[in-house]
Design a protein around this motif. Structure first.
Motif, PDB file in Angstrom:
ATOM      1  N   THR A 139       9.298   4.612  12.003  1.00 43.14           N
ATOM      2  CA  THR A 139       8.161   5.066  12.813  1.00 43.14           C
ATOM      3  C   THR A 139       8.137   6.565  13.037  1.00 43.14           C
ATOM      4  OG1 THR A 139       9.426   4.662  14.843  1.00 43.14           O
ATOM      5  CG2 THR A 139       8.052   2.844  14.007  1.00 43.14           C
ATOM      6  N   GLU A 140       9.169   7.284  12.581  1.00 46.37           N
ATOM      7  CA  GLU A 140       9.218   8.730  12.757  1.00 46.37           C
ATOM      8  C   GLU A 140       9.446   9.405  11.400  1.00 46.37           C
ATOM      9  OE1 GLU A 140       8.718  10.499  15.454  1.00 46.37           O
ATOM     10  OE2 GLU A 140       8.504   8.794  16.824  1.00 46.37           O
ATOM     11  N   PRO A 141       8.715  10.483  11.098  1.00 45.98           N
ATOM     12  CA  PRO A 141       8.983  11.224   9.851  1.00 45.98           C
ATOM     13  C   PRO A 141      10.410  11.765   9.839  1.00 45.98           C
ATOM     14  CG  PRO A 141       6.940  11.958  10.906  1.00 45.98           C
ATOM     15  CD  PRO A 141       7.645  11.107  11.905  1.00 45.98           C
ATOM     16  N   GLY A 142      10.931  12.025   8.637  1.00 43.29           N
ATOM     17  CA  GLY A 142      12.263  12.610   8.543  1.00 43.29           C
ATOM     18  C   GLY A 142      13.004  12.123   7.320  1.00 43.29           C
ATOM     19  N   LEU A 143      14.279  12.514   7.234  1.00 39.99           N
ATOM     20  CA  LEU A 143      15.161  12.163   6.122  1.00 39.99           C
ATOM     21  C   LEU A 143      16.082  11.038   6.555  1.00 39.99           C
ATOM     22  CD1 LEU A 143      16.292  12.839   3.266  1.00 39.99           C
ATOM     23  CD2 LEU A 143      17.839  14.454   4.417  1.00 39.99           C
ATOM     24  N   TYR A 144      16.131   9.955   5.756  1.00 36.09           N
ATOM     25  CA  TYR A 144      16.921   8.775   6.092  1.00 36.09           C
ATOM     26  C   TYR A 144      17.838   8.413   4.928  1.00 36.09           C
ATOM     27  CZ  TYR A 144      13.601   8.118   9.932  1.00 36.09           C
ATOM     28  OH  TYR A 144      12.838   8.285  11.057  1.00 36.09           O
ATOM     29  N   LEU A 168       6.788  -4.446   6.311  1.00 39.73           N
ATOM     30  CA  LEU A 168       7.135  -3.366   7.228  1.00 39.73           C
ATOM     31  C   LEU A 168       6.272  -2.154   6.939  1.00 39.73           C
ATOM     32  CD1 LEU A 168       8.824  -1.250   5.342  1.00 39.73           C
ATOM     33  CD2 LEU A 168      10.766  -2.681   5.911  1.00 39.73           C
ATOM     34  N   GLU A 169       6.404  -1.130   7.783  1.00 38.70           N
ATOM     35  CA  GLU A 169       5.599   0.075   7.637  1.00 38.70           C
ATOM     36  C   GLU A 169       6.488   1.301   7.695  1.00 38.70           C
ATOM     37  OE1 GLU A 169       1.754   2.369   9.672  1.00 38.70           O
ATOM     38  OE2 GLU A 169       2.340   0.352  10.317  1.00 38.70           O
ATOM     39  N   ILE A 170       6.260   2.229   6.770  1.00 35.65           N
ATOM     40  CA  ILE A 170       6.932   3.524   6.759  1.00 35.65           C
ATOM     41  C   ILE A 170       5.853   4.580   6.968  1.00 35.65           C
ATOM     42  CG2 ILE A 170       8.241   5.159   5.352  1.00 35.65           C
ATOM     43  CD1 ILE A 170       9.497   2.767   3.939  1.00 35.65           C
ATOM     44  N   VAL A 171       6.024   5.414   7.973  1.00 35.93           N
ATOM     45  CA  VAL A 171       4.989   6.396   8.312  1.00 35.93           C
ATOM     46  C   VAL A 171       4.972   7.529   7.285  1.00 35.93           C
ATOM     47  CG1 VAL A 171       5.121   5.870  10.760  1.00 35.93           C
ATOM     48  CG2 VAL A 171       6.542   7.717   9.825  1.00 35.93           C
ATOM     49  N   ASP A 172       4.008   8.424   7.421  1.00 33.19           N
ATOM     50  CA  ASP A 172       3.892   9.572   6.524  1.00 33.19           C
ATOM     51  C   ASP A 172       5.132  10.468   6.610  1.00 33.19           C
ATOM     52  OD1 ASP A 172       1.337   8.587   6.169  1.00 33.19           O
ATOM     53  OD2 ASP A 172       0.360  10.155   7.352  1.00 33.19           O
ATOM     54  N   ASP A 173       5.419  11.155   5.493  1.00 36.62           N
ATOM     55  CA  ASP A 173       6.435  12.213   5.447  1.00 36.62           C
ATOM     56  C   ASP A 173       7.844  11.701   5.733  1.00 36.62           C
ATOM     57  OD1 ASP A 173       4.565  14.462   4.951  1.00 36.62           O
ATOM     58  OD2 ASP A 173       3.846  13.948   6.955  1.00 36.62           O
ATOM     59  N   VAL A 174       8.138  10.512   5.248  1.00 38.64           N
ATOM     60  CA  VAL A 174       9.500   9.975   5.307  1.00 38.64           C
ATOM     61  C   VAL A 174      10.162  10.174   3.950  1.00 38.64           C
ATOM     62  CG1 VAL A 174      10.830   7.819   5.400  1.00 38.64           C
ATOM     63  CG2 VAL A 174       9.104   8.316   7.144  1.00 38.64           C
ATOM     64  N   ARG A 192       0.866  -1.184   0.000  1.00 39.25           N
ATOM     65  CA  ARG A 192       0.000   0.000   0.000  1.00 39.25           C
ATOM     66  C   ARG A 192       0.897   1.225   0.000  1.00 39.25           C
ATOM     67  NH1 ARG A 192      -5.451   0.384   1.416  1.00 39.25           N
ATOM     68  NH2 ARG A 192      -6.199   2.543   1.385  1.00 39.25           N
ATOM     69  N   ILE A 193       0.670   2.127  -0.976  1.00 41.42           N
ATOM     70  CA  ILE A 193       1.448   3.359  -1.080  1.00 41.42           C
ATOM     71  C   ILE A 193       0.511   4.536  -0.863  1.00 41.42           C
ATOM     72  CG2 ILE A 193       2.893   4.784  -2.577  1.00 41.42           C
ATOM     73  CD1 ILE A 193       3.876   2.270  -3.913  1.00 41.42           C
ATOM     74  N   GLY A 194       0.857   5.384   0.111  1.00 43.35           N
ATOM     75  CA  GLY A 194      -0.007   6.476   0.520  1.00 43.35           C
ATOM     76  C   GLY A 194      -0.059   7.614  -0.473  1.00 43.35           C
ATOM     77  N   ALA A 195      -1.075   8.440  -0.335  1.00 40.71           N
ATOM     78  CA  ALA A 195      -1.355   9.526  -1.279  1.00 40.71           C
ATOM     79  C   ALA A 195      -0.175  10.480  -1.413  1.00 40.71           C
ATOM     80  CB  ALA A 195      -2.595  10.291  -0.819  1.00 40.71           C
ATOM     81  N   HIS A 196       0.079  10.877  -2.668  1.00 34.20           N
ATOM     82  CA  HIS A 196       1.050  11.915  -3.014  1.00 34.20           C
ATOM     83  C   HIS A 196       2.493  11.544  -2.660  1.00 34.20           C
ATOM     84  CE1 HIS A 196      -2.417  14.265  -4.014  1.00 34.20           C
ATOM     85  NE2 HIS A 196      -2.891  14.103  -2.792  1.00 34.20           N
ATOM     86  N   THR A 197       2.754  10.264  -2.585  1.00 39.57           N
ATOM     87  CA  THR A 197       4.137   9.787  -2.454  1.00 39.57           C
ATOM     88  C   THR A 197       4.759   9.719  -3.844  1.00 39.57           C
ATOM     89  OG1 THR A 197       3.919   8.627  -0.361  1.00 39.57           O
ATOM     90  CG2 THR A 197       5.452   7.685  -1.945  1.00 39.57           C
ATOM     91  N   ALA A 198       6.066  10.028  -3.927  1.00 40.02           N
ATOM     92  CA  ALA A 198       6.796  10.001  -5.203  1.00 40.02           C
ATOM     93  C   ALA A 198       7.996   9.077  -5.064  1.00 40.02           C
ATOM     94  CB  ALA A 198       7.251  11.406  -5.589  1.00 40.02           C
ATOM     95  N   ILE A 199       8.175   8.193  -6.049  1.00 45.00           N
ATOM     96  CA  ILE A 199       9.214   7.162  -5.985  1.00 45.00           C
ATOM     97  C   ILE A 199      10.014   7.193  -7.277  1.00 45.00           C
ATOM     98  CG2 ILE A 199       9.670   4.701  -5.714  1.00 45.00           C
ATOM     99  CD1 ILE A 199       7.055   4.451  -4.193  1.00 45.00           C
ATOM    100  N   ALA A 200      11.343   7.319  -7.151  1.00 42.25           N
ATOM    101  CA  ALA A 200      12.230   7.427  -8.313  1.00 42.25           C
ATOM    102  C   ALA A 200      12.568   6.049  -8.886  1.00 42.25           C
ATOM    103  CB  ALA A 200      13.504   8.178  -7.929  1.00 42.25           C
ATOM    104  N   ALA A 201      13.273   6.051 -10.010  1.00 44.65           N
ATOM    105  CA  ALA A 201      13.507   4.840 -10.799  1.00 44.65           C
ATOM    106  C   ALA A 201      14.307   3.785 -10.038  1.00 44.65           C
ATOM    107  CB  ALA A 201      14.241   5.215 -12.087  1.00 44.65           C
ATOM    108  N   CYS A 206       5.509  10.664   1.107  1.00 41.95           N
ATOM    109  CA  CYS A 206       6.896  10.195   1.197  1.00 41.95           C
ATOM    110  C   CYS A 206       7.603  10.396  -0.140  1.00 41.95           C
ATOM    111  CB  CYS A 206       6.936   8.719   1.579  1.00 41.95           C
ATOM    112  SG  CYS A 206       6.294   8.360   3.230  1.00 41.95           S
ATOM    113  N   THR A 207       8.941  10.442  -0.103  1.00 42.38           N
ATOM    114  CA  THR A 207       9.738  10.402  -1.325  1.00 42.38           C
ATOM    115  C   THR A 207      10.809   9.334  -1.149  1.00 42.38           C
ATOM    116  OG1 THR A 207      11.241  12.155  -0.541  1.00 42.38           O
ATOM    117  CG2 THR A 207       9.361  12.832  -1.891  1.00 42.38           C
TER     118      THR A 207
END
Length: 339
Positions: free
Chosen positions: A295-300, A276-282, A241-250, A264-265
């Motif tokens: 479990t926490e938004p941010g840049l990884y 697994l689960e990735i929360v919003d805004d990761v 399941r991919i959440g709304a307005h997420t963008a994924i590169a090649a 997410c991007t």
């Protein structure tokens, strides 16, 4: 014919600096633009090209206005401004209506009279194609699949049975939606196929790049929410399941039953393990490997940035010695404490 700079400024809500009556009829790069062209500056590394551009106008932020030798439109997000201007100056071609003589449309399919079914395309029984949708050459819409209104499927797109696609989707050449997921069970060293009984549900305003594949669910559906943007050559496993307005590169691979949040991007060639689960805004940088939930938004980030070969080889040797070095350090600390 084009537009006056004033008209474009009104469309963008931009501030005009310079000749607001100059005519703009095409978009171009800073380095390649000439009279009648409009360009943009969204990355400061291209500032030297701004200084010498021959464009009639440039879309930019206020901080670069003093460096601009031509008319300018000042906005807060130049790249977004460019996208809107490009859509204004290069409108989409009108959609044809009808069925090409070489196409096959089952008499049990439902195709809106305003849709277009291109050469060698196939629309199977109980499939539905919505109003003003464009089905390109060589596409296959399998039984029971649904294509919403105002969708565009480029050449050789395959929509497998019972897949549901919302309105205004854009699918580029070679996309495959709804092939079987990778479900196999081991029986004493022999692999037994697990039937994939779910489907794929794609919401409105989704874009999917060339040769990307989205597998159907094993039991429940694989779901792509509204506004998701997928680049080329992405593999999305079953029940993702991919959440709304997420963008994924090649080049990204997403394992089965992973859940990715909204907005997410994910950078190119990243990998996300299944279940697994990735929360919003990761936000994941390129080549990141995700083995567990976030479990926490941010840049990884993960992975090692490029180095010259000699340095890389030396560091690899040292990394192999880390365990022994850690043991020696622990022993040294113990002796110092005793001592």
């Amino acid at each position: 014919m084009g537009y006056s700079l004033r008209d474009i400024a009104e469309e963008l809500g931009a501030q005009v600096h310079g000749d607001e009556n100059c005519r703009i009829d095409h978009v171009a790069t800073l380095a390649g633009a000439g009279p009648g062209g409009i360009s943009f500056l969204a990355n400061r590394r291209y500032r030297p090209q701004l200084l010498t551009t021959r464009a009639s106008a440039v879309i930019l932020e206020a901080e670069f206005l003093s460096s601009c030798p031509v008319a300018a439109l000042v906005v807060s997000n130049p790249y977004l401004g460019y996208a809107r201007v490009a859509g204004l100056l290069v409108p989409e071609q009108p959609v044809l209506a009808g069925v090409h003589p070489s196409a096959y449309v089952s008499d049990r399919a439902t195709v809106d009279a305003s849709a277009w079914i291109g050469p060698q395309a196939v629309v199977e029984g109980q499939a539905r194609v919505g109003a003003r949708s464009h089905i390109g050459p060589g596409c296959v819409i399998d039984r029971g699949a649904t294509i919403g209104d105002d969708c565009t499927l480029k050449a050789n797109v395959t929509i497998c049975h019972d897949v549901r696609i919302g309105d205004r989707a854009l699918l580029h050449p070679g996309v495959v939606i709804g092939a079987d997921g990778f479900g196999i069970a081991n029986d004493g060293g022999v692999w037994v196929k697990v039937p994939q009984l779910g489907a794929v549900v794609i919401a409105d305003d989704v874009e999917i790049g060339a040769n990307t594949t989205i597998d159907r669910g094993a039991l429940a559906d694989t779901v792509i929410e509204e506004g998701v943007k997928l680049d080329n050559l992405i593999q999305i496993g079953h029940n993702v399941r991919i959440g709304a307005h997420t963008a994924i590169a090649a080049g990204v691979a997403i394992g089965g039953s992973a859940t990715i949040g909204k907005r997410c991007t994910i950078g190119g060639a990243a990998s996300v393990a299944g279940h697994l689960e990735i929360v919003d805004d990761v936000h994941l940088t390129a080549t990141s490997a995700v083995p567990k939930s976030i479990t926490e938004p941010g840049l990884y980030s993960s992975g090692m940035p490029i180095q010259d070969n000699r340095t890389w080889r030396r560091n690899v040797v040292r990394m192999r010695q880390l365990d022994e070095m850690a043991k020696r350090l622990k022993d040294l600390e113990k002796r110092l404490d005793e001592g």
